[in-house]
Design a protein around this motif. Structure first.
Motif, PDB file in Angstrom:
ATOM      1  N   UNK A   1     -41.165 -39.775  41.802  1.00  0.00           N
ATOM      2  CA  UNK A   1     -40.606 -40.808  42.681  1.00  0.00           C
ATOM      3  C   UNK A   1     -41.581 -41.145  43.798  1.00  0.00           C
ATOM      4  N   UNK A   2     -42.160 -40.123  44.421  1.00  0.00           N
ATOM      5  CA  UNK A   2     -43.144 -40.362  45.488  1.00  0.00           C
ATOM      6  C   UNK A   2     -44.374 -41.081  44.930  1.00  0.00           C
ATOM      7  N   UNK A   3     -44.825 -40.625  43.787  1.00  0.00           N
ATOM      8  CA  UNK A   3     -46.004 -41.222  43.150  1.00  0.00           C
ATOM      9  C   UNK A   3     -45.748 -42.702  42.840  1.00  0.00           C
ATOM     10  N   UNK A   4     -44.572 -42.988  42.298  1.00  0.00           N
ATOM     11  CA  UNK A   4     -44.244 -44.357  41.923  1.00  0.00           C
ATOM     12  C   UNK A   4     -44.214 -45.280  43.139  1.00  0.00           C
ATOM     13  N   UNK A   5     -43.576 -44.823  44.217  1.00  0.00           N
ATOM     14  CA  UNK A   5     -43.470 -45.663  45.409  1.00  0.00           C
ATOM     15  C   UNK A   5     -44.840 -45.888  46.051  1.00  0.00           C
ATOM     16  N   UNK A   6     -45.665 -44.854  46.053  1.00  0.00           N
ATOM     17  CA  UNK A   6     -47.011 -45.012  46.609  1.00  0.00           C
ATOM     18  C   UNK A   6     -47.809 -45.983  45.733  1.00  0.00           C
ATOM     19  N   UNK A   7     -47.632 -45.875  44.448  1.00  0.00           N
ATOM     20  CA  UNK A   7     -48.308 -46.788  43.520  1.00  0.00           C
ATOM     21  C   UNK A   7     -47.885 -48.233  43.765  1.00  0.00           C
ATOM     22  N   UNK A   8     -46.566 -48.451  43.927  1.00  0.00           N
ATOM     23  CA  UNK A   8     -46.070 -49.805  44.182  1.00  0.00           C
ATOM     24  C   UNK A   8     -46.628 -50.370  45.484  1.00  0.00           C
ATOM     25  N   UNK A   9     -46.676 -49.555  46.502  1.00  0.00           N
ATOM     26  CA  UNK A   9     -47.203 -50.013  47.791  1.00  0.00           C
ATOM     27  C   UNK A   9     -48.673 -50.412  47.687  1.00  0.00           C
ATOM     28  N   UNK A  10     -49.457 -49.629  46.967  1.00  0.00           N
ATOM     29  CA  UNK A  10     -50.877 -49.958  46.832  1.00  0.00           C
ATOM     30  C   UNK A  10     -51.094 -51.185  45.961  1.00  0.00           C
ATOM     31  N   UNK A  11     -50.244 -51.356  44.933  1.00  0.00           N
ATOM     32  CA  UNK A  11     -50.376 -52.537  44.080  1.00  0.00           C
ATOM     33  C   UNK A  11     -50.086 -53.819  44.860  1.00  0.00           C
ATOM     34  N   UNK A  12     -49.127 -53.759  45.786  1.00  0.00           N
ATOM     35  CA  UNK A  12     -48.763 -54.951  46.552  1.00  0.00           C
ATOM     36  C   UNK A  12     -49.921 -55.453  47.411  1.00  0.00           C
ATOM     37  N   UNK A  13     -50.727 -54.535  47.890  1.00  0.00           N
ATOM     38  CA  UNK A  13     -51.833 -54.936  48.774  1.00  0.00           C
ATOM     39  C   UNK A  13     -53.166 -55.027  48.033  1.00  0.00           C
ATOM     40  N   UNK A  14     -53.135 -54.917  46.711  1.00  0.00           N
ATOM     41  CA  UNK A  14     -54.358 -54.926  45.928  1.00  0.00           C
ATOM     42  C   UNK A  14     -54.961 -56.334  45.869  1.00  0.00           C
ATOM     43  N   UNK A  15     -56.213 -56.468  46.262  1.00  0.00           N
ATOM     44  CA  UNK A  15     -56.884 -57.776  46.213  1.00  0.00           C
ATOM     45  C   UNK A  15     -58.258 -57.692  45.564  1.00  0.00           C
ATOM     46  N   UNK A  16     -58.759 -56.474  45.365  1.00  0.00           N
ATOM     47  CA  UNK A  16     -60.072 -56.303  44.735  1.00  0.00           C
ATOM     48  C   UNK A  16     -59.962 -55.285  43.614  1.00  0.00           C
ATOM     49  N   UNK A  17     -61.056 -55.067  42.919  1.00  0.00           N
ATOM     50  CA  UNK A  17     -61.090 -54.093  41.834  1.00  0.00           C
ATOM     51  C   UNK A  17     -60.770 -54.748  40.500  1.00  0.00           C
ATOM     52  N   UNK A  18     -61.096 -54.031  39.417  1.00  0.00           N
ATOM     53  CA  UNK A  18     -60.846 -54.566  38.080  1.00  0.00           C
ATOM     54  C   UNK A  18     -60.669 -53.430  37.083  1.00  0.00           C
ATOM     55  N   UNK A  19     -60.022 -53.789  35.966  1.00  0.00           N
ATOM     56  CA  UNK A  19     -59.961 -52.933  34.782  1.00  0.00           C
ATOM     57  C   UNK A  19     -60.250 -53.827  33.583  1.00  0.00           C
ATOM     58  N   UNK A  20     -61.194 -53.383  32.750  1.00  0.00           N
ATOM     59  CA  UNK A  20     -61.557 -54.147  31.561  1.00  0.00           C
ATOM     60  C   UNK A  20     -61.253 -53.326  30.323  1.00  0.00           C
ATOM     61  N   UNK A  21     -60.537 -53.931  29.378  1.00  0.00           N
ATOM     62  CA  UNK A  21     -60.121 -53.249  28.156  1.00  0.00           C
ATOM     63  C   UNK A  21     -60.713 -53.979  26.949  1.00  0.00           C
ATOM     64  N   UNK A  22     -61.364 -53.221  26.055  1.00  0.00           N
ATOM     65  CA  UNK A  22     -61.945 -53.794  24.843  1.00  0.00           C
ATOM     66  C   UNK A  22     -61.497 -52.998  23.631  1.00  0.00           C
ATOM     67  N   UNK A  23     -61.013 -53.691  22.602  1.00  0.00           N
ATOM     68  CA  UNK A  23     -60.648 -53.075  21.326  1.00  0.00           C
ATOM     69  C   UNK A  23     -61.588 -53.596  20.245  1.00  0.00           C
ATOM     70  N   UNK A  24     -62.143 -52.684  19.461  1.00  0.00           N
ATOM     71  CA  UNK A  24     -63.010 -53.061  18.331  1.00  0.00           C
ATOM     72  C   UNK A  24     -62.492 -52.339  17.097  1.00  0.00           C
ATOM     73  N   UNK A  25     -62.216 -53.104  16.039  1.00  0.00           N
ATOM     74  CA  UNK A  25     -61.601 -52.526  14.848  1.00  0.00           C
ATOM     75  C   UNK A  25     -62.584 -52.526  13.678  1.00  0.00           C
ATOM     76  N   UNK A  26     -62.672 -51.366  12.982  1.00  0.00           N
ATOM     77  CA  UNK A  26     -63.611 -51.165  11.877  1.00  0.00           C
ATOM     78  C   UNK A  26     -62.844 -50.758  10.627  1.00  0.00           C
TER      79      UNK A  26
END
Length: 575
Positions: free
Chosen positions: A481-506
């Protein structure tokens, strides 16, 4: 009786008069109009013959022995509640009082002697037209009722038959009308969590249930694809706002239970409080409504969020509609919150909340007509584990040692997304990725573990890389519960940073290999220490200890961190 009722194609009339002559005269006139006629010489005999022959028309004298016409008419009308059974009084009493008493006794008309045959026949035709019209309306109502019953069966089948874990989640509903305005939905998330919805549309009946099917479809599809509970709520609100008329909306409680996290996520929008009980019947959490019903406003209120609470395996979550709280007894008193809470506590202690509550509610209401739909959902907090395909996991060999890179230019296809800044707080790329995988490669249970891998790696990149959250928070009693609320608070103020996801199928024999790469903008971490500790745990333990890097390493052929821990590569094998 046999010649009067077996598929007759003629009309029956009953003449009740103590004068034999009058009976004969009226019978002759009725036969000329196509009726088959029976007669009786007193009111009591007339009632008996009505029961026996069920005539289409009754002519009734007023003054007769044994039982007068008024009393006979009352009894006949009480016996013909589902038919018009037109009844005409034939009398020589030409007074206002006789007319008034005839109508009060249930008469549909009155003829005062003497009258001509033409006047009599005109009266008969007039009353018969009304009777025929009533029969047509009755037939249409019966056809409409059958159609409504069929529609209700189809709707219930579409909605309820697809609910998940009905043998474990206690659902009770009792409609106030043929169609219930309440809706109960359950569905399993790809990671094993269970989502539950109790909804109460405005009012009850057919009109209040028009949003049920699109609501059920949205809830199930988004749950199956792995959207978060809050994303589902947001989409449902927007959909109902566009779909429903302005005076129709949905009070609803959404619950997601995770056995992995020992956590329940609750969103109450307009329903009575949600209760979480321990096994002794104590109320651990009582979660009130924190948002208007869905479909009222175009977007969810700014700042609204899920209630996150820690739960134990023996806990139970109870959802209820206001039809229970607002049920009334013969004195007009409402059942109320206090009675509900006392009955629920007793039910938990006795091991059957639903039975205890309903018995107490029935005892309170007595014979009062139910005014609103009643719904109750009883959710256990244990047993919602991830549907891991264990046969695919090579226990004790997490392949964290030597890493072999697949050449991306040999992939059959690639899919990539990069989320930056506030988009990370608003967009969940995993359902998008899985949707693409299913579209290209088809669906099937072979992708269940891939969903778990993608979710864990993306959440780790976002939470620990971009947001800088510390996993140690989860070690406390109410850690998630504490982790979730802290996560929500940080997401609300998030303005920078990135995550890039790539899938390659063989292609690989009869199956394939999926190369997963996730890069984040975080500071990185000591991934070598993590890999060593994870490998040691994997060697020592032959069981899946839960989610996290250990589970991901067991599900994947290879798992490797690069660039100081800001990039992770994983190879997932599809057999």
């Amino acid at each position: 009786m046999a010649d009067g009722l077996n598929e007759r194609h003629y009309k029956l009339a009953l003449v009740v008069d103590d004068s034999v002559m009058q009976c004969k005269v009226l019978s002759v006139l009725l036969k000329e109009e196509g009726y088959r006629v029976y007669s009786a010489n007193d009111g009591a005999r007339g009632v008996d013959m009505y029961i026996k022959y069920q005539p289409d028309l009754v002519l009734m004298d007023i003054n007769m022995p044994i039982m007068n016409g008024y009393e006979a008419a009352r009894q006949i009308k009480s016996l013909s509640k589902n038919t018009l059974a037109p009844l005409i009084f034939i009398t020589s009493m030409d007074t206002d009082q006789a007319f008034i008493e005839s109508i009060e006794a249930g008469g549909d008309g009155i003829l005062v002697r003497p009258f001509s045959p033409e006047v009599f026949k005109a009266k008969i035709k007039s009353i018969q037209r009304i009777s025929d019209l009533y029969a047509q309306v009755k037939s249409l109502q019966q056809a409409q009722q059958k159609d409504a019953e069929l529609a209700e069966q189809l709707m219930s089948g579409v909605i309820e038959s697809r609910n998940y874990a009905l043998e474990r989640i206690g659902i009770f509903k009792k409609a106030a009308d043929l169609f219930s305005g309440d809706i109960q939905l359950t569905a399993q998330c790809p990671n094993g969590d269970v989502n539950v919805l109790l909804g109460d549309f405005t009012g009850h009946g057919l009109r209040s249930s028009i949003g049920a099917i699109p609501l059920a479809e949205t809830f199930r599809v988004m749950t199956k694809k792995g959207f978060s509970l809050f994303e589902i709520i947001d989409q449902v609100n927007a959909q109902l706002y566009d779909l429903l008329p302005s005076d129709l909306f949905l009070a609803a409680t959404f619950v997601s239970v995770s056995s992995h996290d020992s956590t329940a996520y609750v969103f109450n929008a307009g329903l009575p409080d949600t209760y979480i009980y321990d096994e002794q019947g104590n109320v651990k959490h009582k979660i009130p409504s924190s948002h208007p019903p869905l479909g009222v406003i175009q977007q969810l209120l700014p700042g609204c969020q899920l209630n996150v609470v820690s739960v134990n395996e023996a806990d139970r979550i109870l959802l209820l509609s206001d039809g229970i709280i607002e049920a009334r007894n013969e004195k007009g008193d409402m059942y109320g919150i206090e009675r509900f809470e006392q009955a629920a506590i007793s039910g938990v202690k006795e091991g059957d909340i639903t039975k205890s509550l309903l018995a107490d509610l029935e005892d309170f209401c007595g014979n009062m007509v139910q005014e609103d739909d009643i719904s109750l959902i009883n959710i256990p907090c244990k047993g919602w584990e991830s549907p891991i395909l264990v046969a695919q996991i090579q226990q004790g060999d997490s392949s964290l040692g030597e890493y072999v890179e697949l050449a991306e230019n040999g992939a059959i296809w690639q899919w990539q997304v990069k989320l930056t800044g506030e988009k990370l707080a608003k967009v969940n790329p995993i359902p998008m990725a899985m949707g693409y995988v299913h579209e290209v490669e088809g669906g099937g249970e072979q992708w269940q573990n891939l969903f778990t891998v993608l979710t864990e790696l993306f959440v780790n990149a976002l939470d620990h890389g971009v947001l800088g959250l510390n996993s140690d928070l989860k070690k406390e009693a109410d850690g998630f519960a504490q982790y979730f609320h802290e996560r929500e608070n940080r997401l609300k103020s998030l303005s920078t940073g990135f995550v890039e996801l790539t899938l390659s199928y063989y292609a690989a024999g009869n199956g394939g290999r999926m190369l997963i790469k996730i890069k984040d903008s975080g500071k990185g971490f000591d991934h070598q220490a993590l890999e060593l500790s994870t490998k040691q745990v994997a060697i020592e333990s032959q069981q899946l200890s839960g989610r996290g890097i250990l589970l991901v390493s067991q599900l994947c052929e290879q798992l490797h961190y690069q660039e100081d821990g800001t990039m992770v590569s994983a190879e997932y094998v599809i057999n």
